[in-house]
Design an enzyme around this catalytic site. Structure first.
Site, PDB file in Angstrom:
ATOM      1  CD  GLN A 137      -3.186  -0.405   0.196  1.00 20.78           C
ATOM      2  OE1 GLN A 137      -3.113   0.705  -0.323  1.00 20.78           O
ATOM      3  NE2 GLN A 137      -4.206  -1.216  -0.032  1.00 20.78           N
ATOM      4  CB  CYS A 155      -7.205   1.668  -5.343  1.00 24.85           C
ATOM      5  SG  CYS A 155      -6.434   0.817  -6.724  1.00 24.85           S
ATOM      6  CD  GLU A 200      -7.285   0.706  -1.579  1.00 19.30           C
ATOM      7  OE1 GLU A 200      -7.034  -0.446  -1.943  1.00 19.30           O
ATOM      8  OE2 GLU A 200      -6.628   1.689  -1.940  1.00 19.30           O
TER       9      GLU A 200
END
Length: 437
Positions: A296, A384, A430
């Site tokens: 991430q 995302c 997200e």
């Protein structure tokens, strides 16, 4: 299980998700008022129009292209993103209705939508940045930065990213040093493959542990082994004994590539200096990261996200957790203490190797396999880009049984959506979508 190889470190204090969400304005509201929503979209549009203003500098154009919400106060950025996620859930409800599923809830959504959870870090949050090499505003073809324009329109200009609010200073420092190096090199940059040239993009990865990894991509063209070795030696010398030492690189990698994108399997990453991996700490665990492994991009935001996933999963001691597209295994391992077993799945070989080091790799599956596995009753989908390929997956999870498509299991239903702002100043966030059956 091989979970013992994940090093447990003192966990940084994180407030409960419920406390974090309840502190947001409008937590009890299912929708923003129509008046507020319209105002925020006007502000967003105004912010993005700046890139077309005649008097805009190149720096302003780049900021408007990459971080179009950066002109808005952060709370207003969150409201803009809430509206975009609301529209996505409305679209999903409409698509499900087309399949004969009555999924509309208040506001035309397919399920309740909570406010966007803010990022704990707003500026300089990126732990990975990719810098291109091309002609800058002054025409210098050895400019390292980000693109304004498109290849199709043939109006690409490479603008330095020194002013970008989402990129940390360490990444900018490495990019500047790389630019200094290639400008001192007799070799040309590789802008168009068929026109020759060699120096290509730079990827910089950093961690909260203070580690920095730089990955230089190089087009070999017709250079022989001896000439390639000489260039690698010069690059290493620059970053280990020359002006580039200021970057204090933990790892320096070199990849020869004649393709736009190239995996480690297609052309191995060559370690020129330092450690083969860098390490990151998330929720008291230590993770190993390879050059092309997924992680991430916002580490602080990831901790908030994973904490929420743990609460939403309702995982217990008899739970088997299936972590699909696991990357380096961060989500699965963050829940390791709660479950009986983790099965991590990915298609990037180096990411799998990292996940093996971090935990265990067991099996491979797809959305249809999840749908057809009757023992899976609760599913958290993290995306995302929920308006893209994920939308097809949502529909496949929720549509009526269809033997022709090998969808025999009971359909899932969306029950809750929570957006997390992992990308401040951009239009993206997200989305965590909870499905149950």
């Amino acid at each position: 299980m091989a979970l013992s190889s994940a090093l447990r470190l003192p966990c940084r204090h994180l407030c409960p998700l419920s406390a974090l969400l309840s502190s947001l304005p409008g937590w009890d509201c299912s929708l923003l008022t129509e008046k507020k929503t319209a105002a925020k979209w006007k502000e967003k549009k105004k912010a993005r129009e700046g890139c077309s203003l005649p008097g805009s500098s190149w720096e302003e154009r780049l900021a408007n292209a990459v971080t179009p919400l950066s002109r808005l106060p952060y709370q207003e950025q969150l409201q803009v993103k809430y509206e975009s996620q609301r529209k996505i859930l409305q679209t999903l409800a409409s698509r499900l209705e087309e399949l004969g599923i009555d999924a509309r809830k208040p506001g035309g959504l397919c399920c309740p939508l909570r406010p966007v959870v803010p990022s704990p870090v707003i500026n300089g949050y990126r732990n990975k940045s990719t810098f291109s090499v091309n002609r800058g505003p002054d025409g210098n073809p050895k400019t390292v930065g980000l693109y304004v324009g498109t290849g199709r329109a043939r109006n690409i200009v490479c603008v330095k990213a020194n002013h970008m609010e989402n990129i940390p200073s360490k990444h900018k420092q490495v990019a500047q040093c790389y630019e200094d190096f290639i400008r001192g090199s007799p070799l040309d940059p590789c802008i168009l493959f068929h026109e020759g040239g060699h120096w290509r993009e730079l990827v910089v990865r950093t961690t909260s542990c203070g580690h920095t990894m730089a990955i230089v991509t190089f087009h070999p063209q017709e250079l022989d082994h001896e000439a390639l070795a000489a260039q690698k030696a010069l690059l290493k010398e620059f970053f280990t004994r020359g002006p580039g030492t200021v970057c204090a690189l933990t790892s320096l990698y070199f990849q020869e590539s004649a393709m736009t994108r190239c995996s480690h399997e297609q052309s191995p990453f060559q370690l020129l200096h330092g450690e083969p991996h860098i390490f990151e700490e998330v929720l008291g665990l230590k993770f190993r990261i390879s050059p092309d492994a997924f992680f991430q991009v916002n580490t602080g935001g990831a901790e908030v996200l994973y904490q929420a996933v743990g609460e939403l999963s309702q995982a217990g001691g008899d739970t088997v957790l299936l972590d699909i597209c696991c990357g380096t295994g961060t989500i699965g391992l963050s829940l390791a203490r709660r479950v009986s077993k983790i099965i991590g799945v990915d298609v990037v070989e180096k990411a799998i190797e990292d996940a093996r080091w971090n935990a265990a790799f067991n099996d491979y599956t797809v959305v249809r396999a999840i749908r057809n596995c009757r023992s899976i009753r609760r599913l958290l989908y993290i995306s995302c880009k929920p308006e893209g390929e994920a939308m097809r997956n949502f529909l496949e999870l929720c549509c009526p049984s269809d033997p022709g498509k090998k969808l025999a299991g009971e359909p899932f239903a969306p029950t809750l959506a929570i957006p997390f702002d992992m990308f401040p100043h951009t239009v993206h966030c997200e989305l965590v979508l909870l499905f149950t059956r």
